[in-house]
Design a protein around this motif. Structure first.
Motif, PDB file in Angstrom:
ATOM      1  N   GLY A 275      17.252  -0.070  94.048  1.00  0.00           N
ATOM      2  CA  GLY A 275      17.299  -1.071  92.986  1.00  0.00           C
ATOM      3  C   GLY A 275      17.224  -0.507  91.585  1.00  0.00           C
ATOM      4  O   GLY A 275      17.214  -1.267  90.615  1.00  0.00           O
ATOM      5  N   ASN A 276      17.154   0.822  91.425  1.00  0.00           N
ATOM      6  CA  ASN A 276      17.171   1.416  90.089  1.00  0.00           C
ATOM      7  C   ASN A 276      18.525   1.158  89.440  1.00  0.00           C
ATOM      8  O   ASN A 276      19.568   1.359  90.065  1.00  0.00           O
ATOM      9  N   LEU A 277      18.515   0.687  88.190  1.00  0.00           N
ATOM     10  CA  LEU A 277      19.741   0.295  87.492  1.00  0.00           C
ATOM     11  C   LEU A 277      20.421   1.467  86.794  1.00  0.00           C
ATOM     12  O   LEU A 277      19.793   2.195  86.028  1.00  0.00           O
ATOM     13  N   LEU A 278      21.705   1.605  87.065  1.00  0.00           N
ATOM     14  CA  LEU A 278      22.561   2.555  86.365  1.00  0.00           C
ATOM     15  C   LEU A 278      23.685   1.744  85.730  1.00  0.00           C
ATOM     16  O   LEU A 278      24.190   0.811  86.339  1.00  0.00           O
ATOM     17  N   GLU A 279      24.064   2.098  84.537  1.00  0.00           N
ATOM     18  CA  GLU A 279      25.225   1.480  83.911  1.00  0.00           C
ATOM     19  C   GLU A 279      26.215   2.580  83.603  1.00  0.00           C
ATOM     20  O   GLU A 279      25.890   3.542  82.911  1.00  0.00           O
ATOM     21  N   PHE A 280      27.408   2.438  84.146  1.00  0.00           N
ATOM     22  CA  PHE A 280      28.471   3.386  83.848  1.00  0.00           C
ATOM     23  C   PHE A 280      29.372   2.754  82.808  1.00  0.00           C
ATOM     24  O   PHE A 280      29.730   1.578  82.919  1.00  0.00           O
ATOM     25  N   GLY A 281      29.725   3.523  81.790  1.00  0.00           N
ATOM     26  CA  GLY A 281      30.525   2.965  80.720  1.00  0.00           C
ATOM     27  C   GLY A 281      31.532   3.948  80.172  1.00  0.00           C
ATOM     28  O   GLY A 281      31.482   5.163  80.424  1.00  0.00           O
ATOM     29  N   TRP A 282      32.461   3.402  79.424  1.00  0.00           N
ATOM     30  CA  TRP A 282      33.456   4.160  78.671  1.00  0.00           C
ATOM     31  C   TRP A 282      33.532   3.524  77.294  1.00  0.00           C
ATOM     32  O   TRP A 282      33.436   2.296  77.157  1.00  0.00           O
ATOM     33  N   MET A 283      33.696   4.339  76.258  1.00  0.00           N
ATOM     34  CA  MET A 283      33.884   3.814  74.911  1.00  0.00           C
ATOM     35  C   MET A 283      35.068   4.517  74.270  1.00  0.00           C
ATOM     36  O   MET A 283      35.218   5.734  74.391  1.00  0.00           O
ATOM     37  N   ASP A 284      35.895   3.723  73.606  1.00  0.00           N
ATOM     38  CA  ASP A 284      37.031   4.278  72.882  1.00  0.00           C
ATOM     39  C   ASP A 284      36.514   5.324  71.899  1.00  0.00           C
ATOM     40  O   ASP A 284      35.533   5.084  71.194  1.00  0.00           O
ATOM     41  N   PRO A 285      37.165   6.495  71.831  1.00  0.00           N
ATOM     42  CA  PRO A 285      36.674   7.567  70.953  1.00  0.00           C
ATOM     43  C   PRO A 285      36.543   7.150  69.483  1.00  0.00           C
ATOM     44  O   PRO A 285      35.598   7.561  68.814  1.00  0.00           O
ATOM     45  N   ALA A 286      37.460   6.321  68.982  1.00  0.00           N
ATOM     46  CA  ALA A 286      37.360   5.875  67.579  1.00  0.00           C
ATOM     47  C   ALA A 286      36.111   5.027  67.388  1.00  0.00           C
ATOM     48  O   ALA A 286      35.395   5.169  66.394  1.00  0.00           O
ATOM     49  N   ALA A 287      35.816   4.147  68.344  1.00  0.00           N
ATOM     50  CA  ALA A 287      34.616   3.311  68.252  1.00  0.00           C
ATOM     51  C   ALA A 287      33.364   4.158  68.378  1.00  0.00           C
ATOM     52  O   ALA A 287      32.371   3.921  67.675  1.00  0.00           O
ATOM     53  N   ALA A 288      33.396   5.140  69.260  1.00  0.00           N
ATOM     54  CA  ALA A 288      32.222   5.996  69.446  1.00  0.00           C
ATOM     55  C   ALA A 288      31.922   6.795  68.182  1.00  0.00           C
ATOM     56  O   ALA A 288      30.761   7.004  67.839  1.00  0.00           O
ATOM     57  N   GLU A 289      32.955   7.199  67.484  1.00  0.00           N
ATOM     58  CA  GLU A 289      32.766   8.035  66.299  1.00  0.00           C
ATOM     59  C   GLU A 289      32.512   7.218  65.041  1.00  0.00           C
ATOM     60  O   GLU A 289      31.707   7.601  64.197  1.00  0.00           O
ATOM     61  N   GLN A 290      33.187   6.047  64.935  1.00  0.00           N
ATOM     62  CA  GLN A 290      33.149   5.307  63.667  1.00  0.00           C
ATOM     63  C   GLN A 290      32.649   3.876  63.797  1.00  0.00           C
ATOM     64  O   GLN A 290      32.606   3.149  62.810  1.00  0.00           O
ATOM     65  N   GLY A 291      32.325   3.442  65.012  1.00  0.00           N
ATOM     66  CA  GLY A 291      31.853   2.073  65.214  1.00  0.00           C
ATOM     67  C   GLY A 291      32.943   1.163  65.739  1.00  0.00           C
ATOM     68  O   GLY A 291      34.135   1.497  65.665  1.00  0.00           O
ATOM     69  N   PRO A 292      32.564   0.014  66.289  1.00  0.00           N
ATOM     70  CA  PRO A 292      33.536  -0.912  66.876  1.00  0.00           C
ATOM     71  C   PRO A 292      34.617  -1.398  65.929  1.00  0.00           C
ATOM     72  O   PRO A 292      35.740  -1.664  66.354  1.00  0.00           O
ATOM     73  N   GLU A 293      34.299  -1.516  64.623  1.00  0.00           N
ATOM     74  CA  GLU A 293      35.313  -1.985  63.675  1.00  0.00           C
ATOM     75  C   GLU A 293      36.489  -1.004  63.589  1.00  0.00           C
ATOM     76  O   GLU A 293      37.619  -1.433  63.363  1.00  0.00           O
ATOM     77  N   ALA A 294      36.243   0.264  63.758  1.00  0.00           N
ATOM     78  CA  ALA A 294      37.325   1.251  63.723  1.00  0.00           C
ATOM     79  C   ALA A 294      38.306   1.001  64.855  1.00  0.00           C
ATOM     80  O   ALA A 294      39.513   1.105  64.657  1.00  0.00           O
ATOM     81  N   PHE A 295      37.787   0.622  66.021  1.00  0.00           N
ATOM     82  CA  PHE A 295      38.654   0.283  67.143  1.00  0.00           C
ATOM     83  C   PHE A 295      39.476  -0.953  66.812  1.00  0.00           C
ATOM     84  O   PHE A 295      40.682  -0.998  67.035  1.00  0.00           O
ATOM     85  N   ALA A 296      38.835  -1.971  66.256  1.00  0.00           N
ATOM     86  CA  ALA A 296      39.540  -3.206  65.909  1.00  0.00           C
ATOM     87  C   ALA A 296      40.631  -2.932  64.884  1.00  0.00           C
ATOM     88  O   ALA A 296      41.742  -3.470  64.997  1.00  0.00           O
ATOM     89  N   ASN A 297      40.350  -2.105  63.896  1.00  0.00           N
ATOM     90  CA  ASN A 297      41.358  -1.768  62.874  1.00  0.00           C
ATOM     91  C   ASN A 297      42.513  -1.004  63.476  1.00  0.00           C
ATOM     92  O   ASN A 297      43.658  -1.162  63.082  1.00  0.00           O
ATOM     93  N   GLN A 298      42.230  -0.184  64.469  1.00  0.00           N
ATOM     94  CA  GLN A 298      43.249   0.601  65.167  1.00  0.00           C
ATOM     95  C   GLN A 298      44.191  -0.330  65.947  1.00  0.00           C
ATOM     96  O   GLN A 298      45.364  -0.034  66.079  1.00  0.00           O
ATOM     97  N   GLN A 299      43.664  -1.442  66.440  1.00  0.00           N
ATOM     98  CA  GLN A 299      44.455  -2.376  67.236  1.00  0.00           C
ATOM     99  C   GLN A 299      45.298  -3.306  66.369  1.00  0.00           C
ATOM    100  O   GLN A 299      46.256  -3.891  66.852  1.00  0.00           O
ATOM    101  N   ALA A 300      44.926  -3.470  65.100  1.00  0.00           N
ATOM    102  CA  ALA A 300      45.623  -4.420  64.205  1.00  0.00           C
ATOM    103  C   ALA A 300      46.968  -3.904  63.761  1.00  0.00           C
ATOM    104  O   ALA A 300      47.354  -2.820  63.834  1.00  0.00           O
TER     105      ALA A 300
END
Length: 144
Positions: A119-144
């Motif tokens: 029952g120990n919780l693990l969360e596996f994740g992936w984050m877009d490199p632009a978001a990881a480096e500059q924050g979620p708004e950088a990802f959104a700007n990249q998509q626009a």
């Protein structure tokens, strides 16, 4: 800080070792015995120490809870791709883990939750490199 060790109580050490190796980690035999096993998450940086409950209890005077009923920690491990996240969770499910929640897809970040057989919780994740480096708004700007 040069390394991090997360201590997790388990009821069956062999079952836990099988689970953690099934999701892609290795066991360091130099720090493994009948009470504990060192799970290498990232060499020289991140490890789990899976400890039989009786041994874990020697580290605290407080009662140990049951993580399947009352989780107190969730360890997030970020991987290089969504496919790697899906593969780790699929391997964990095949090795006796459980996935109580559906995947969370935020566009810039993708996460799946997996519990080990105790029952120990693990969360596996992936984050877009632009978001990881500059924050979620950088990802959104990249998509626009």
């Amino acid at each position: 800080m040069t390394a991090m060790f997360v201590n997790l109580p388990v009821t069956d050490l062999d079952r836990a070792k099988a689970f953690y190796t099934a999701i892609g980690f290795t066991i360091n035999p130099l720090f493994t015995d009948h009470n504990a096993a060192c799970v290498v998450v990232e060499e020289d940086h991140s490890y789990f120490m899976i400890l039989v409950r009786e041994f874990f209890q020697t580290f605290t005077d407080l009662p140990i809870g049951d993580p399947a009923v009352n989780p107190s920690v969730s360890t997030a491990i970020f991987l290089d791709s969504r496919d790697a996240v899906d593969a780790a969770v699929a391997d964990g499910l095949a090795a006796g883990g459980a996935e109580a929640r559906p995947a969370a897809d935020y566009g810039f970040m993708y996460q799946r939750q997996l519990t080990d057989p105790d029952g120990n919780l693990l969360e596996f994740g992936w984050m877009d490199p632009a978001a990881a480096e500059q924050g979620p708004e950088a990802f959104a700007n990249q998509q626009a």
